[in-house]
Design an enzyme around this catalytic site. Sequence first.
Site, PDB file in Angstrom:
ATOM      1  N   VAL A 123       0.828  -1.209   0.000  1.00 23.92           N
ATOM      2  CA  VAL A 123       0.000   0.000   0.000  1.00 23.92           C
ATOM      3  C   VAL A 123       0.863   1.261   0.000  1.00 23.92           C
ATOM      4  O   VAL A 123       0.659   2.175  -0.805  1.00 23.92           O
ATOM      5  CB  VAL A 123      -0.944  -0.002   1.230  1.00 23.92           C
ATOM      6  CG1 VAL A 123      -1.655   1.333   1.386  1.00 23.92           C
ATOM      7  CG2 VAL A 123      -1.964  -1.108   1.097  1.00 23.92           C
ATOM      8  N   THR A 144      -5.376  -0.829   7.629  1.00 24.73           N
ATOM      9  CA  THR A 144      -6.667  -1.394   8.011  1.00 24.73           C
ATOM     10  C   THR A 144      -6.661  -1.658   9.517  1.00 24.73           C
ATOM     11  O   THR A 144      -5.831  -2.435  10.003  1.00 24.73           O
ATOM     12  CB  THR A 144      -6.892  -2.722   7.255  1.00 24.73           C
ATOM     13  OG1 THR A 144      -6.793  -2.452   5.860  1.00 24.73           O
ATOM     14  CG2 THR A 144      -8.243  -3.330   7.579  1.00 24.73           C
ATOM     15  N   LEU A 156      -7.133  -1.100  -2.649  1.00 24.17           N
ATOM     16  CA  LEU A 156      -6.454  -1.704  -3.807  1.00 24.17           C
ATOM     17  C   LEU A 156      -6.267  -3.204  -3.603  1.00 24.17           C
ATOM     18  O   LEU A 156      -6.254  -3.709  -2.482  1.00 24.17           O
ATOM     19  CB  LEU A 156      -5.098  -1.030  -4.061  1.00 24.17           C
ATOM     20  CG  LEU A 156      -3.958  -1.168  -3.041  1.00 24.17           C
ATOM     21  CD1 LEU A 156      -3.259  -2.512  -3.103  1.00 24.17           C
ATOM     22  CD2 LEU A 156      -2.953  -0.064  -3.257  1.00 24.17           C
ATOM     23  N   ASN A 164     -13.976  -5.989   3.200  1.00 28.95           N
ATOM     24  CA  ASN A 164     -13.177  -7.210   3.073  1.00 28.95           C
ATOM     25  C   ASN A 164     -13.932  -8.420   3.607  1.00 28.95           C
ATOM     26  O   ASN A 164     -13.875  -9.503   3.032  1.00 28.95           O
ATOM     27  CB  ASN A 164     -11.845  -7.049   3.815  1.00 28.95           C
ATOM     28  CG  ASN A 164     -10.795  -6.390   2.935  1.00 28.95           C
ATOM     29  OD1 ASN A 164     -11.097  -5.946   1.827  1.00 28.95           O
ATOM     30  ND2 ASN A 164      -9.573  -6.318   3.413  1.00 28.95           N
ATOM     31  N   CYS A 171      -4.376 -10.095   3.667  1.00 28.94           N
ATOM     32  CA  CYS A 171      -5.501  -9.264   4.103  1.00 28.94           C
ATOM     33  C   CYS A 171      -6.745 -10.019   4.556  1.00 28.94           C
ATOM     34  O   CYS A 171      -7.111  -9.930   5.718  1.00 28.94           O
ATOM     35  CB  CYS A 171      -5.820  -8.263   3.012  1.00 28.94           C
ATOM     36  SG  CYS A 171      -4.460  -7.082   2.856  1.00 28.94           S
TER      37      CYS A 171
HETATM   38  P1  NAD Z   1       3.381  -4.607   4.430  1.00 36.83           P
HETATM   39  O1  NAD Z   1       3.643  -5.416   5.628  1.00 36.83           O
HETATM   40  O2  NAD Z   1       3.732  -5.121   3.084  1.00 36.83           O
HETATM   41  O3  NAD Z   1       4.138  -3.200   4.568  1.00 36.83           O
HETATM   42  C1  NAD Z   1       4.210  -2.455   5.723  1.00 36.83           C
HETATM   43  C2  NAD Z   1       5.581  -1.781   5.762  1.00 36.83           C
HETATM   44  O4  NAD Z   1       5.629  -0.891   6.864  1.00 36.83           O
HETATM   45  C3  NAD Z   1       6.745  -2.750   5.937  1.00 36.83           C
HETATM   46  O5  NAD Z   1       7.661  -2.588   4.885  1.00 36.83           O
HETATM   47  C4  NAD Z   1       7.342  -2.385   7.304  1.00 36.83           C
HETATM   48  O6  NAD Z   1       8.742  -2.572   7.374  1.00 36.83           O
HETATM   49  C5  NAD Z   1       6.948  -0.929   7.411  1.00 36.83           C
HETATM   50  N1  NAD Z   1       6.869  -0.406   8.775  1.00 36.83           N
HETATM   51  C6  NAD Z   1       6.296  -0.979   9.863  1.00 36.83           C
HETATM   52  N2  NAD Z   1       6.391  -0.162  10.912  1.00 36.83           N
HETATM   53  C7  NAD Z   1       7.016   0.959  10.499  1.00 36.83           C
HETATM   54  C8  NAD Z   1       7.363   2.173  11.125  1.00 36.83           C
HETATM   55  N3  NAD Z   1       7.078   2.402  12.411  1.00 36.83           N
HETATM   56  N4  NAD Z   1       8.008   3.117  10.409  1.00 36.83           N
HETATM   57  C9  NAD Z   1       8.294   2.896   9.095  1.00 36.83           C
HETATM   58  N5  NAD Z   1       7.981   1.769   8.447  1.00 36.83           N
HETATM   59  C10 NAD Z   1       7.335   0.808   9.134  1.00 36.83           C
HETATM   60  O7  NAD Z   1       1.851  -4.206   4.503  1.00 36.83           O
HETATM   61  P2  NAD Z   1       0.812  -3.874   3.328  1.00 36.83           P
HETATM   62  O8  NAD Z   1       0.376  -5.128   2.669  1.00 36.83           O
HETATM   63  O9  NAD Z   1       1.315  -2.753   2.503  1.00 36.83           O
HETATM   64  O10 NAD Z   1      -0.425  -3.362   4.211  1.00 36.83           O
HETATM   65  C11 NAD Z   1      -0.363  -2.178   4.943  1.00 36.83           C
HETATM   66  C12 NAD Z   1      -1.732  -1.918   5.527  1.00 36.83           C
HETATM   67  O11 NAD Z   1      -2.664  -1.689   4.466  1.00 36.83           O
HETATM   68  C13 NAD Z   1      -2.311  -3.079   6.333  1.00 36.83           C
HETATM   69  O12 NAD Z   1      -3.099  -2.562   7.356  1.00 36.83           O
HETATM   70  C14 NAD Z   1      -3.176  -3.814   5.322  1.00 36.83           C
HETATM   71  O13 NAD Z   1      -4.216  -4.530   5.926  1.00 36.83           O
HETATM   72  C15 NAD Z   1      -3.720  -2.649   4.523  1.00 36.83           C
HETATM   73  N6  NAD Z   1      -4.090  -2.966   3.133  1.00 36.83           N
HETATM   74  C16 NAD Z   1      -3.280  -3.781   2.395  1.00 36.83           C
HETATM   75  C17 NAD Z   1      -3.605  -4.036   1.062  1.00 36.83           C
HETATM   76  C18 NAD Z   1      -2.777  -4.968   0.221  1.00 36.83           C
HETATM   77  O14 NAD Z   1      -3.214  -5.290  -0.872  1.00 36.83           O
HETATM   78  N7  NAD Z   1      -1.619  -5.414   0.656  1.00 36.83           N
HETATM   79  C19 NAD Z   1      -4.736  -3.423   0.500  1.00 36.83           C
HETATM   80  C20 NAD Z   1      -5.517  -2.577   1.290  1.00 36.83           C
HETATM   81  C21 NAD Z   1      -5.179  -2.341   2.611  1.00 36.83           C
HETATM   82  C1  UGA Z   2      -8.345  -7.793  -1.139  1.00 35.45           C
HETATM   83  C2  UGA Z   2      -9.507  -6.908  -1.593  1.00 35.45           C
HETATM   84  O1  UGA Z   2     -10.002  -7.393  -2.852  1.00 35.45           O
HETATM   85  C3  UGA Z   2      -9.054  -5.458  -1.762  1.00 35.45           C
HETATM   86  O2  UGA Z   2     -10.156  -4.627  -2.115  1.00 35.45           O
HETATM   87  C4  UGA Z   2      -8.488  -4.989  -0.409  1.00 35.45           C
HETATM   88  O3  UGA Z   2      -8.010  -3.673  -0.518  1.00 35.45           O
HETATM   89  C5  UGA Z   2      -7.350  -5.901  -0.004  1.00 35.45           C
HETATM   90  O4  UGA Z   2      -7.826  -7.275   0.073  1.00 35.45           O
HETATM   91  C6  UGA Z   2      -6.840  -5.559   1.352  1.00 35.45           C
HETATM   92  O5  UGA Z   2      -7.520  -5.013   2.174  1.00 35.45           O
HETATM   93  O6  UGA Z   2      -5.672  -5.853   1.544  1.00 35.45           O
HETATM   94  P1  UGA Z   2      -6.226  -8.905  -2.313  1.00 35.45           P
HETATM   95  O7  UGA Z   2      -6.034  -9.592  -1.011  1.00 35.45           O
HETATM   96  O8  UGA Z   2      -5.074  -8.254  -2.971  1.00 35.45           O
HETATM   97  O9  UGA Z   2      -7.342  -7.769  -2.157  1.00 35.45           O
HETATM   98  O10 UGA Z   2      -6.785  -9.955  -3.358  1.00 35.45           O
HETATM   99  P2  UGA Z   2      -8.214 -10.441  -3.884  1.00 35.45           P
HETATM  100  O11 UGA Z   2      -8.236 -10.303  -5.350  1.00 35.45           O
HETATM  101  O12 UGA Z   2      -9.334  -9.854  -3.135  1.00 35.45           O
HETATM  102  O13 UGA Z   2      -8.127 -11.992  -3.553  1.00 35.45           O
HETATM  103  C7  UGA Z   2      -8.027 -12.450  -2.219  1.00 35.45           C
HETATM  104  C8  UGA Z   2      -8.053 -13.961  -2.199  1.00 35.45           C
HETATM  105  O14 UGA Z   2      -9.353 -14.454  -2.524  1.00 35.45           O
HETATM  106  C9  UGA Z   2      -7.096 -14.632  -3.203  1.00 35.45           C
HETATM  107  O15 UGA Z   2      -6.479 -15.736  -2.595  1.00 35.45           O
HETATM  108  C10 UGA Z   2      -8.011 -15.051  -4.325  1.00 35.45           C
HETATM  109  O16 UGA Z   2      -7.513 -16.130  -5.069  1.00 35.45           O
HETATM  110  C11 UGA Z   2      -9.270 -15.437  -3.554  1.00 35.45           C
HETATM  111  N1  UGA Z   2     -10.522 -15.392  -4.335  1.00 35.45           N
HETATM  112  C12 UGA Z   2     -10.944 -14.229  -4.886  1.00 35.45           C
HETATM  113  C13 UGA Z   2     -11.290 -16.533  -4.442  1.00 35.45           C
HETATM  114  O17 UGA Z   2     -10.928 -17.608  -3.919  1.00 35.45           O
HETATM  115  N2  UGA Z   2     -12.470 -16.474  -5.138  1.00 35.45           N
HETATM  116  C14 UGA Z   2     -12.916 -15.323  -5.695  1.00 35.45           C
HETATM  117  O18 UGA Z   2     -14.013 -15.337  -6.296  1.00 35.45           O
HETATM  118  C15 UGA Z   2     -12.128 -14.177  -5.575  1.00 35.45           C
END
Ligand code: NAD
Ligand code: UGA
Length: 460
Positions: free
Chosen positions: A16, A126, A155, A229, A281
Amino acid sequence: MVDSSKTVSVIGAGYVGLTTAVLLAQAGHTVYLIEKNPERLKTIQSGKSFFYELGIDALLEPVISSQKLIATDSYKESIPNSSVVFSCVGTPDNPDGSSNLDYVFAAAEETAKFLNNGCIYVQKSTVPVGTGEHVKTAMQKNGKQFIYLSNPEFLREGTAIADSLWFDRIVVGGDDPTAVDVVINLYKELESRRDEIAKVGYIEPVNNSTGKYIATNLNSAELIKVTANAFLALKISFANSIAKLADRAEADINDVMDAVGADQRIGRAFLNAGRGYGGGCFPKDVSGLISSANQFGVELQIMTAASDLNESMPGYIVNKVKNLVPELHTKKCAVLGLAFKAGTSDARKSPGVKIANLLQEIGARVSAYDPKANREATEDLHSQVNIMTSLDDTVTGADVVLVATNWPEFVNFNLRELTAKINGKVFVDCMNAFDIDEVEFVGLKYIGVGRNGKSIDGKH
Ligand code: NAD
Ligand code: UGA
């Protein structure tokens, strides 16, 4: 033209944070990206992402070179210059399923030491509903004046750039309308420049429609994110529970969900049955929601059921194979797909990894391959599973081939060539991504999830 460019900080360079920082820098802002993991930081400073995501490297390199994006581990260097700070740190699960908010508080408290009065602190991570109020209180100990907002991220990995430029909605929660507008305007600007930015990242434009902007109070914004989610996870588990019935009743789950999803009130998305959801997630957001609801005295049994059902899916598939293949413990299994889904190198809580481990626990010889996630999968894969670097070598001589992630290179298999390479002729479609007739036509035995009844091509 009015120059609306700002200096902003983004804390946490994960999926993110890096995406957010890159896009804000591409939109013309000066962005400090604060990352405390030295390896990740070094990779980003060299102009590369540490994870695979379509378009991200092409967008990152120019903003690193031009210093529109400054990657650093220093709050002191970044925060005092920034009018807006986005917190994007991880919120993993604790062993009991609740959300671990240590990084959220650490980032907020460190920021509070350096921010200037009037700074807008935006929580993108989140978090369970109610968290923002506690974070605000912790930050206030430094005696600074700041505005705290929630701006959850929606995303998906694999389509992160496109999702961020062609978003369905931007949600901003908080009680300062001027600050809410500042954040909304950052996204409006990004949206107005999306075509040119997408071009830099070689991302195909999605459509012409514009996203919705939704302002709410703080708690509603936090609850919107986890609810979205949870609902998507619920849809998947619902589809999987009906798939188990379809297996017994000789129906085809793909046909069932195509028709059920054709009802516009229901929709077809996220009703794909298979090996269940994984990733960084859904699993932890569902358990975090259950746990936070408990703290409010609410039992979300529906989500507990969804989570339990999801946990059962890898084992359900492995049992099907066990029932069909005598002496599975003596066989060679090829697991294709270790990422939690196609399009990413992320293997956190990956169903493909779970399937490989379960087969290995039975005693099977397991080889596993992923085009992008081999390295990240090693953390959770049993050491006895052979990680392969070539698809060809993985399948050659296998008794059972299992496709656990629908990467295009698997879904577009030349099935005839595949059949010639494998021994046992058992083909397990853990994603229900293949046409049963095509698989069986080349002499393979097909196993899917909820597809024991033959699908009849219903397109008329
Ligand atoms: P991630 O673990 O990939 O990245 C988090 C980063 O923050 C790491 O690189 C870590 O080293 C760094 N970090 C932690 N503490 C820190 C600090 N105090 N100062 C500076 N850097 C620090 O996580 P992510 O997948 O990017 O997710 C981040 C948040 O967004 C989570 O809450 C997740 O649930 C939410 N989210 C993720 C996605 C996704 O698709 N991955 C989508 C929507 C929301
Ligand atoms: C999901 C949400 O789709 C995003 O909107 C949200 O921002 C994100 O989590 C988050 O909060 O981190 P992501 O985890 O990247 O995104 O991937 P998805 O495409 O949602 O798939 C999640 C899992 O569900 C995967 O393992 C996928 O294979 C599975 N899936 C998805 C199914 O098994 N069936 C489906 O119909 C759709």
